[in-house]
Design a protein around this motif. Structure first.
Motif, PDB file in Angstrom:
ATOM      1  N   GLU A 105       0.826  -1.206   0.000  1.00  0.00           N
ATOM      2  CA  GLU A 105       0.000   0.000   0.000  1.00  0.00           C
ATOM      3  C   GLU A 105       0.861   1.258   0.000  1.00  0.00           C
ATOM      4  O   GLU A 105       0.479   2.284  -0.545  1.00  0.00           O
ATOM      5  CB  GLU A 105      -0.909   0.021   1.235  1.00  0.00           C
ATOM      6  N   ASP A 106       2.034   1.187   0.619  1.00  0.00           N
ATOM      7  CA  ASP A 106       2.913   2.338   0.724  1.00  0.00           C
ATOM      8  C   ASP A 106       3.899   2.434  -0.439  1.00  0.00           C
ATOM      9  O   ASP A 106       4.658   3.380  -0.517  1.00  0.00           O
ATOM     10  CB  ASP A 106       3.708   2.277   2.031  1.00  0.00           C
ATOM     11  N   ALA A 107       3.914   1.426  -1.305  1.00  0.00           N
ATOM     12  CA  ALA A 107       4.880   1.403  -2.399  1.00  0.00           C
ATOM     13  C   ALA A 107       4.573   2.533  -3.381  1.00  0.00           C
ATOM     14  O   ALA A 107       3.431   2.757  -3.758  1.00  0.00           O
ATOM     15  CB  ALA A 107       4.838   0.060  -3.111  1.00  0.00           C
ATOM     16  N   PRO A 108       5.614   3.255  -3.802  1.00  0.00           N
ATOM     17  CA  PRO A 108       5.403   4.342  -4.756  1.00  0.00           C
ATOM     18  C   PRO A 108       5.014   3.799  -6.135  1.00  0.00           C
ATOM     19  O   PRO A 108       5.371   2.679  -6.493  1.00  0.00           O
ATOM     20  CB  PRO A 108       6.762   5.048  -4.811  1.00  0.00           C
ATOM     21  N   THR A 109       4.304   4.609  -6.879  1.00  0.00           N
ATOM     22  CA  THR A 109       3.909   4.235  -8.233  1.00  0.00           C
ATOM     23  C   THR A 109       5.105   4.378  -9.171  1.00  0.00           C
ATOM     24  O   THR A 109       6.103   5.024  -8.835  1.00  0.00           O
ATOM     25  CB  THR A 109       2.761   5.129  -8.742  1.00  0.00           C
ATOM     26  N   THR A 110       4.991   3.808 -10.344  1.00  0.00           N
ATOM     27  CA  THR A 110       6.055   3.914 -11.338  1.00  0.00           C
ATOM     28  C   THR A 110       6.326   5.368 -11.687  1.00  0.00           C
ATOM     29  O   THR A 110       7.485   5.782 -11.792  1.00  0.00           O
ATOM     30  CB  THR A 110       5.704   3.112 -12.606  1.00  0.00           C
ATOM     31  N   SER A 111       5.271   6.170 -11.817  1.00  0.00           N
ATOM     32  CA  SER A 111       5.484   7.583 -12.159  1.00  0.00           C
ATOM     33  C   SER A 111       6.178   8.328 -11.016  1.00  0.00           C
ATOM     34  O   SER A 111       7.008   9.204 -11.258  1.00  0.00           O
ATOM     35  CB  SER A 111       4.170   8.271 -12.548  1.00  0.00           C
ATOM     36  N   GLN A 112       5.880   7.971  -9.771  1.00  0.00           N
ATOM     37  CA  GLN A 112       6.577   8.590  -8.636  1.00  0.00           C
ATOM     38  C   GLN A 112       8.053   8.194  -8.625  1.00  0.00           C
ATOM     39  O   GLN A 112       8.921   9.029  -8.361  1.00  0.00           O
ATOM     40  CB  GLN A 112       5.917   8.184  -7.313  1.00  0.00           C
ATOM     41  N   LEU A 113       8.330   6.937  -8.941  1.00  0.00           N
ATOM     42  CA  LEU A 113       9.719   6.482  -8.993  1.00  0.00           C
ATOM     43  C   LEU A 113      10.472   7.158 -10.130  1.00  0.00           C
ATOM     44  O   LEU A 113      11.640   7.516  -9.977  1.00  0.00           O
ATOM     45  CB  LEU A 113       9.784   4.961  -9.149  1.00  0.00           C
ATOM     46  N   GLU A 114       9.804   7.348 -11.258  1.00  0.00           N
ATOM     47  CA  GLU A 114      10.437   8.050 -12.381  1.00  0.00           C
ATOM     48  C   GLU A 114      10.730   9.496 -12.017  1.00  0.00           C
ATOM     49  O   GLU A 114      11.788  10.035 -12.368  1.00  0.00           O
ATOM     50  CB  GLU A 114       9.557   7.963 -13.622  1.00  0.00           C
ATOM     51  N   GLU A 115       9.800  10.124 -11.288  1.00  0.00           N
ATOM     52  CA  GLU A 115      10.028  11.497 -10.835  1.00  0.00           C
ATOM     53  C   GLU A 115      11.223  11.549  -9.882  1.00  0.00           C
ATOM     54  O   GLU A 115      12.087  12.426  -9.998  1.00  0.00           O
ATOM     55  CB  GLU A 115       8.778  12.054 -10.140  1.00  0.00           C
ATOM     56  N   GLU A 116      11.279  10.589  -8.934  1.00  0.00           N
ATOM     57  CA  GLU A 116      12.421  10.515  -8.024  1.00  0.00           C
ATOM     58  C   GLU A 116      13.718  10.378  -8.817  1.00  0.00           C
ATOM     59  O   GLU A 116      14.712  11.037  -8.518  1.00  0.00           O
ATOM     60  CB  GLU A 116      12.300   9.304  -7.091  1.00  0.00           C
ATOM     61  N   GLY A 117      13.705   9.501  -9.803  1.00  0.00           N
ATOM     62  CA  GLY A 117      14.887   9.275 -10.628  1.00  0.00           C
ATOM     63  C   GLY A 117      15.325  10.525 -11.363  1.00  0.00           C
ATOM     64  O   GLY A 117      16.520  10.836 -11.426  1.00  0.00           O
ATOM     65  N   ASP A 118      14.370  11.260 -11.903  1.00  0.00           N
ATOM     66  CA  ASP A 118      14.699  12.491 -12.631  1.00  0.00           C
ATOM     67  C   ASP A 118      15.295  13.547 -11.697  1.00  0.00           C
ATOM     68  O   ASP A 118      16.290  14.207 -12.035  1.00  0.00           O
ATOM     69  CB  ASP A 118      13.450  13.059 -13.320  1.00  0.00           C
ATOM     70  N   ILE A 119      14.701  13.704 -10.522  1.00  0.00           N
ATOM     71  CA  ILE A 119      15.209  14.678  -9.547  1.00  0.00           C
ATOM     72  C   ILE A 119      16.612  14.275  -9.109  1.00  0.00           C
ATOM     73  O   ILE A 119      17.528  15.099  -9.047  1.00  0.00           O
ATOM     74  CB  ILE A 119      14.254  14.788  -8.329  1.00  0.00           C
ATOM     75  N   ALA A 120      16.788  12.991  -8.810  1.00  0.00           N
ATOM     76  CA  ALA A 120      18.087  12.493  -8.368  1.00  0.00           C
ATOM     77  C   ALA A 120      19.133  12.658  -9.469  1.00  0.00           C
ATOM     78  O   ALA A 120      20.268  13.054  -9.195  1.00  0.00           O
ATOM     79  CB  ALA A 120      17.969  11.027  -7.955  1.00  0.00           C
ATOM     80  N   ALA A 121      18.753  12.375 -10.711  1.00  0.00           N
ATOM     81  CA  ALA A 121      19.697  12.516 -11.828  1.00  0.00           C
ATOM     82  C   ALA A 121      20.132  13.972 -11.986  1.00  0.00           C
ATOM     83  O   ALA A 121      21.315  14.243 -12.228  1.00  0.00           O
ATOM     84  CB  ALA A 121      19.062  11.998 -13.117  1.00  0.00           C
ATOM     85  N   ASP A 122      19.197  14.902 -11.840  1.00  0.00           N
ATOM     86  CA  ASP A 122      19.553  16.325 -11.913  1.00  0.00           C
ATOM     87  C   ASP A 122      20.538  16.687 -10.808  1.00  0.00           C
ATOM     88  O   ASP A 122      21.513  17.411 -11.037  1.00  0.00           O
ATOM     89  CB  ASP A 122      18.303  17.210 -11.798  1.00  0.00           C
ATOM     90  N   TYR A 123      20.292  16.183  -9.604  1.00  0.00           N
ATOM     91  CA  TYR A 123      21.166  16.462  -8.465  1.00  0.00           C
ATOM     92  C   TYR A 123      22.575  15.914  -8.721  1.00  0.00           C
ATOM     93  O   TYR A 123      23.574  16.610  -8.527  1.00  0.00           O
ATOM     94  CB  TYR A 123      20.557  15.849  -7.196  1.00  0.00           C
ATOM     95  N   ILE A 124      22.643  14.651  -9.148  1.00  0.00           N
ATOM     96  CA  ILE A 124      23.941  14.018  -9.400  1.00  0.00           C
ATOM     97  C   ILE A 124      24.653  14.693 -10.573  1.00  0.00           C
ATOM     98  O   ILE A 124      25.876  14.885 -10.539  1.00  0.00           O
ATOM     99  CB  ILE A 124      23.777  12.502  -9.645  1.00  0.00           C
TER     100      ILE A 124
END
Length: 176
Positions: free
Chosen positions: A21-40
């Motif tokens: 129930e608490d697992a993030p959706t694929t779109s949320q994970l993609e958003e996390e990935g994009d934010i993290a990639a920008d940071y890195i």
């Protein structure tokens, strides 16, 4: 001195499970990935390092892999303690932008594969001790992600494992 210790039989704590129930959706994970990639990417620019960033979403986590065609380019960043610190900073950057806790995994220059190989060797030494007569073998404390890898490796070897302890002392105990 060995990182594997014999342990007396104790009441075991089962490995952590996570609620779907608490697992993030694929779109949320993609958003996390994009934010993290920008940071890195900004970090790499500041450090004047070249690197290619790949983003993946699997198992309820965003995975970032930073690679470089120049073998020495990422050497300083791929040390385990450095990767761990950068992963935590990246998670904080993601959390700041999304307002949600991130469980993203960062791999720099193959550091995760190298750590998985180290964990496999650690499990092999523990299994040798059990095959030599020990009732169980305890591994040193490690992160939940590393414990999950250990549980998978132990299962592949035909043994069982359980996590014990709390907080920073949480570790894996392997039995036959």
């Amino acid at each position: 001195m060995s990182d594997v210790t014999d342990t007396p039989t104790t009441e075991a704590v089962l490995p952590e499970t996570e609620s779907t129930e608490d697992a993030p959706t694929t779109s949320q994970l993609e958003e996390e990935g994009d934010i993290a990639a920008d940071y890195i990417e900004e970090l790499l620019d500041i450090a004047d390092l070249d690197g290619d960033i790949e983003i993946d979403a699997r198992g309820g986590r965003a995975y970032l892999s930073v690679t470089s065609s120049e073998s020495d380019s990422l050497r300083v960043l791929s040390k385990p303690d450095t990767v761990g610190a950068l992963q935590e900073l990246t998670r904080i950057a993601v959390q700041t932008k999304t307002g949600s806790f991130s469980r993203l995994i960062l791999d720099i220059g193959g550091s995760r594969d190298a750590r998985a190989a180290e964990l496999a060797a650690l499990v092999d030494r523990a299994v040798e001790r059990i095959e030599a007569g020990a009732a169980s073998a305890a591994l040193p404390p490690m992160s939940s992600y590393e414990r999950k890898l250990v549980h998978d490796i132990v299962s592949e070897r035909g043994f069982t494992s359980e996590s014990e302890g709390e907080g920073k002392d949480r570790h894996t105990v392997i039995t036959r």
